[in-house]
Design a protein around this motif. Structure first.
Motif, PDB file in Angstrom:
ATOM      1  N   LEU A 187       0.717  -1.247   0.009  1.00 26.86           N
ATOM      2  CA  LEU A 187      -0.022  -0.061  -0.076  1.00 26.86           C
ATOM      3  C   LEU A 187       0.912   1.323   0.212  1.00 26.86           C
ATOM      4  O   LEU A 187       0.282   2.396  -0.446  1.00 26.86           O
ATOM      5  CB  LEU A 187      -0.930   0.012   1.236  1.00 26.86           C
ATOM      6  N   ASP A 188       2.127   1.341   0.339  1.00 26.16           N
ATOM      7  CA  ASP A 188       2.985   2.266   0.560  1.00 26.16           C
ATOM      8  C   ASP A 188       4.232   2.364  -0.146  1.00 26.16           C
ATOM      9  O   ASP A 188       5.232   2.935   0.342  1.00 26.16           O
ATOM     10  CB  ASP A 188       3.181   2.619   2.167  1.00 26.16           C
ATOM     11  N   GLY A 237      -3.000  -9.415   1.810  1.00 29.87           N
ATOM     12  CA  GLY A 237      -1.544  -8.957   1.177  1.00 29.87           C
ATOM     13  C   GLY A 237      -0.404 -10.162   1.285  1.00 29.87           C
ATOM     14  O   GLY A 237      -0.841 -11.091   1.365  1.00 29.87           O
ATOM     15  N   SER A 243       3.256   0.410  -5.523  1.00 31.38           N
ATOM     16  CA  SER A 243       2.009   0.688  -5.416  1.00 31.38           C
ATOM     17  C   SER A 243       1.268   1.210  -6.614  1.00 31.38           C
ATOM     18  O   SER A 243       1.898   1.759  -7.333  1.00 31.38           O
ATOM     19  CB  SER A 243       1.728   1.622  -4.147  1.00 31.38           C
ATOM     20  N   LYS A 275      -1.449   3.871  -7.348  1.00 35.82           N
ATOM     21  CA  LYS A 275      -2.098   5.044  -6.583  1.00 35.82           C
ATOM     22  C   LYS A 275      -3.452   5.192  -7.083  1.00 35.82           C
ATOM     23  O   LYS A 275      -3.424   5.371  -8.202  1.00 35.82           O
ATOM     24  CB  LYS A 275      -1.082   6.133  -6.753  1.00 35.82           C
ATOM     25  N   GLU A 300     -11.218   0.953  -1.632  1.00 33.89           N
ATOM     26  CA  GLU A 300     -10.168   0.795  -0.591  1.00 33.89           C
ATOM     27  C   GLU A 300      -9.179   0.000  -1.231  1.00 33.89           C
ATOM     28  O   GLU A 300      -8.101  -0.159  -0.538  1.00 33.89           O
ATOM     29  CB  GLU A 300     -10.795  -0.036   0.488  1.00 33.89           C
ATOM     30  N   SER A 301      -9.510  -1.004  -2.363  1.00 34.71           N
ATOM     31  CA  SER A 301      -8.361  -1.933  -2.798  1.00 34.71           C
ATOM     32  C   SER A 301      -8.642  -2.285  -4.131  1.00 34.71           C
ATOM     33  O   SER A 301      -9.885  -1.891  -4.610  1.00 34.71           O
ATOM     34  CB  SER A 301      -8.404  -3.279  -1.869  1.00 34.71           C
ATOM     35  N   TRP A 339     -11.490   3.796  -8.031  1.00 34.06           N
ATOM     36  CA  TRP A 339     -10.053   3.688  -7.496  1.00 34.06           C
ATOM     37  C   TRP A 339      -9.261   5.113  -8.455  1.00 34.06           C
ATOM     38  O   TRP A 339      -8.440   5.721  -7.870  1.00 34.06           O
ATOM     39  CB  TRP A 339      -9.243   2.701  -7.991  1.00 34.06           C
TER      40      TRP A 339
END
Lengths: 246, 246
Positions: free
Chosen positions: A182-183, A207, A221, A223, A229-230, B127
């Motif tokens: 995620l980051d 994950g 990631s 972005k 959320e995913s 997204w």
């Protein structure tokens, strides 16, 4: 007419335990059986088809024997709700690690559970010319009927191995190991000067396993800007491969 | 206990005809009902939930009334094989075209048939921050239970309109109209200097209608290297959005 035992035997291949024991699996549908006949005819053990299908595919089949079945019999053999003219029983290739990530891209999957996602990921690997997928133990079996179905035949083009992913990655720590997190770094803006390495995709809900994350040297990631959320694991794989694999 | 009529009435909303007539639809599952409560509480008409779910979500619910049902009743109301604690009946928003593609990205869908694909595409639009999807007539209904399920709640964030796509595009010929085709410009290598336009994605099997292709001024493609013949429409959308929408 098919014997009860024959029907039971083919149905039993819808279960992993039986597939492992007999080293056989079932592939269903016109397109997939045609792809196997064209690309890996040696895999075929036996073909069960409607008479019409055999006639329509006589050039492709050449001398391959076909066991003619009725619609009812096909329905009983099939794992699909709407069976599609033909299914074949095929040999499982013994899959050993073949490619070296210091020369090629290798896709590593950590616990993908959804058969449709795994099948779509195999199709994506084929699309982008990736020859090897390493699956952590705990990833759904690639010979599951729904996986085979979703690959649209691409499973014939990709070598798929199951092993301890942590050990595998640890023995390749000299290459770039990209982990979808995620980051991480925005994959859409990366400047790549290599065309090799390991790309790790994690489980749909949880994950990537922490001990495997710890081995990854290049977090990446996708972005987003909205409120979603995913992304689903297959979608994420498609986006990542389209940016990394040129 | 729910009356037979009430059960019939909710089941009837699994059919498009009834949804159109009553301007109501069903959204199922913990995550999706929570998303509606958080993001668009005004859409909710009624909630049917297990007692446990109501208790666990009492803070989110505040004073929203919940009709308590048993597992058996939920099973009968649900369109899912494994119902998940809660479903709600919600109002269909009247969707009129809101965004102008000369200022924003607009996603245009031509005949997407698979509910899972449409739902995943709506989630992708959310997204990447796209606020509007225009669907050609012939695209699966976005209030189909499987579509709503696959959006994971993102349908609350995106305005979805059904219209004659040919007319819509013809009235916006001044903007860039990107069409996903087999022989377009490689989307992974495009240098974009705009952040607006229409992105057209075609039907899973047949691609984009020829008369719509004729209106598109910027054909794009996802280049592959392997033997896979195509990508699924949702995967293609994900890849294209990740390259165009920055």
């Amino acid at each position: 007419m098919l014997s009860k035992n024959k029907i039971k035997y083919i149905q039993s291949l819808h279960q992993k335990k039986q597939r492992d024991e007999l080293q056989l699996f079932v592939a269903e549908g016109d397109k997939i059986v045609q792809t196997i006949l064209q690309q890996k005819p040696g895999l075929i053990h036996s073909i069960y088809a409607l008479q019409n299908w055999q006639f329509a595919n006589r050039n492709l089949l050449k001398n391959t024997e076909v066991i003619i079945v009725t619609n009812d019999e096909l329905q009983r053999l099939s794992a699909m709700q709407t069976p599609n003219q033909v299914l074949c029983v095929a040999h499982i290739k013994s899959a050993e690690v073949q490619e070296n990530p210091s020369q090629q891209w290798v896709l590593a999957l950590d616990g993908i559970q959804d058969p449709g996602n795994l099948g779509t990921i195999i199709r994506l690997a084929d699309w982008f010319g990736i020859k090897e997928i390493i699956c952590n133990i705990g990833t759904v079996d690639c010979y599951n009927p729904k996986v085979i179905q979703s690959t649209m035949g691409s499973f014939t083009q990709v070598n798929i191995c199951y092993c301890d992913l942590h050990n595998y990655i640890q023995s390749h720590k000299n290459v770039k190991i990209y982990a979808a997190l995620l980051d991480g770094q925005n994959v859409a803006r990366m400047q790549l000067n290599t065309q090799n390495g390991i790309i790790v995709i994690g489980n749909e809900g949880n994950g990537i396993t922490q001990s495997i994350i710890d081995l990854c040297n290049t977090p990446i990631s996708i972005k987003g800007k909205g409120k979603a959320e995913s992304l689903n694991a297959a979608i994420a794989t498609g986006i990542i491969l389209s940016h990394l694999v040129k």
